[in-house]
Design a protein around this motif. Structure first.
Motif, PDB file in Angstrom:
ATOM      1  N   TRP A  95       6.935  12.348 -29.400  1.00 60.63           N
ATOM      2  CA  TRP A  95       5.631  13.213 -29.170  1.00 60.63           C
ATOM      3  C   TRP A  95       6.221  14.697 -28.642  1.00 60.63           C
ATOM      4  O   TRP A  95       5.573  15.531 -28.280  1.00 60.63           O
ATOM      5  N   THR A  96       7.612  14.923 -28.659  1.00 64.14           N
ATOM      6  CA  THR A  96       8.049  16.104 -28.024  1.00 64.14           C
ATOM      7  C   THR A  96       7.604  17.301 -29.245  1.00 64.14           C
ATOM      8  O   THR A  96       7.436  18.149 -28.697  1.00 64.14           O
ATOM      9  N   GLY A  97       7.570  16.717 -30.553  1.00 67.52           N
ATOM     10  CA  GLY A  97       7.134  17.952 -31.721  1.00 67.52           C
ATOM     11  C   GLY A  97       5.901  18.435 -31.167  1.00 67.52           C
ATOM     12  O   GLY A  97       5.408  19.663 -31.348  1.00 67.52           O
ATOM     13  N   LEU A  98       4.924  17.310 -30.892  1.00 64.59           N
ATOM     14  CA  LEU A  98       3.666  17.913 -30.532  1.00 64.59           C
ATOM     15  C   LEU A  98       3.642  19.026 -29.232  1.00 64.59           C
ATOM     16  O   LEU A  98       2.878  20.123 -29.316  1.00 64.59           O
ATOM     17  N   THR A  99       4.489  18.556 -28.188  1.00 71.30           N
ATOM     18  CA  THR A  99       4.514  19.295 -27.195  1.00 71.30           C
ATOM     19  C   THR A  99       4.884  20.797 -27.365  1.00 71.30           C
ATOM     20  O   THR A  99       4.598  21.946 -26.997  1.00 71.30           O
ATOM     21  N   PHE A 100       6.005  20.569 -28.387  1.00 68.44           N
ATOM     22  CA  PHE A 100       6.759  22.158 -28.812  1.00 68.44           C
ATOM     23  C   PHE A 100       5.845  22.945 -29.597  1.00 68.44           C
ATOM     24  O   PHE A 100       5.764  24.015 -29.297  1.00 68.44           O
ATOM     25  N   VAL A 101       4.903  22.313 -30.391  1.00 66.98           N
ATOM     26  CA  VAL A 101       3.947  23.129 -31.267  1.00 66.98           C
ATOM     27  C   VAL A 101       3.063  23.684 -30.213  1.00 66.98           C
ATOM     28  O   VAL A 101       2.520  24.941 -30.324  1.00 66.98           O
ATOM     29  N   LEU A 102       2.416  23.050 -29.160  1.00 62.95           N
ATOM     30  CA  LEU A 102       1.430  23.486 -28.440  1.00 62.95           C
ATOM     31  C   LEU A 102       2.029  24.649 -27.348  1.00 62.95           C
ATOM     32  O   LEU A 102       1.305  25.654 -27.156  1.00 62.95           O
TER      33      LEU A 102
END
Length: 220
Positions: A95-102
């Motif tokens: 889920w780091t990818g989603l955090t990065f996008v946000l």
């Protein structure tokens, strides 16, 4: 609680670092964005293939041995002290990818002139990050914190598919506990009561998130 704190802090730190780096016009930035976000897309397919990776003769121990750290090799999912950290690491990877996008989107809303003025005044990169960028993405951090808390409450798939709540219940979450009581032990009434508690807790966090969002809109 431990799972929530560790995964939230790790995802937040990595998400902010990746977002800041990719706002710096690095070479092949688009490729890096895709690579960081790929685990989010593969999140539902990756857990079943994880146990062999952390087996005593798995790829992770193989890598440790070939880089001179063979003394650290161990059965990661077979002992209480390391099973939960492995679950945390898998969740952070997912889920780091989603955090990065946000965070990347939130940083895009910061006025570039403010950053330029700070640089003209002599502020370094760390000072700009601490005094301008981090306060500017505070709303995103609050929202991610609440979403992470809700996600921690309903975590089931990774600990169940990877370790089945073991060893010795070291990776037991509320979701796996409800499943074990309801399905495996046929305590349907008790499991239903726990499910209601889980629903109430999730709704509480959702309401808090909604109220915070309205307060932010009112201030803006």
């Amino acid at each position: 609680m431990v799972f929530f704190v560790v995964t939230f802090v790790a995802q937040t730190a990595l998400g902010v670092v990746f977002a800041v780096l990719l706002h710096s016009r690095v070479w092949l930035g688009v490729v890096y964005k895709v690579i960081i976000f790929i685990p989010v897309v593969l999140a539902r397919r990756s857990p079943p293939g994880v146990p062999p990776l952390y087996a005593p003769d798995g790829q992770f121990n193989w890598v440790l041995e070939h880089v001179g750290l063979g003394g650290l090799a161990q059965p990661w999912l077979g002992q209480e002290s390391t099973a939960l950290p492995v679950i945390m690491a898998i969740t952070v990877w997912q889920w780091t990818g989603l955090t990065f996008v946000l965070y990347f989107a939130a940083m895009s809303q910061i006025d570039p002139s403010v950053l330029e003025a700070a640089r003209i005044d002599g502020a370094g990169n760390l000072r700009i990050l601490a005094s301008i960028i981090w306060p500017g993405v505070r709303g995103t951090t609050v929202a991610l914190g609440i979403l992470s808390a809700i996600g921690a409450l309903k975590t089931f798939d990774v600990p169940y598919l990877v370790a089945v709540g073991g060893p010795n219940y070291a990776t037991e979450f509320l979701g796996t506990y409800i499943y074990r009581k309801t399905i495996a032990q046929s305590h349907v009434g008790y499991g239903a009561a726990l499910s209601v508690i889980l629903l109430v807790l999730a709704l509480t966090f959702a309401i808090i998130m909604q109220v915070r969002g309205r307060e932010k809109d009112g201030v803006s």
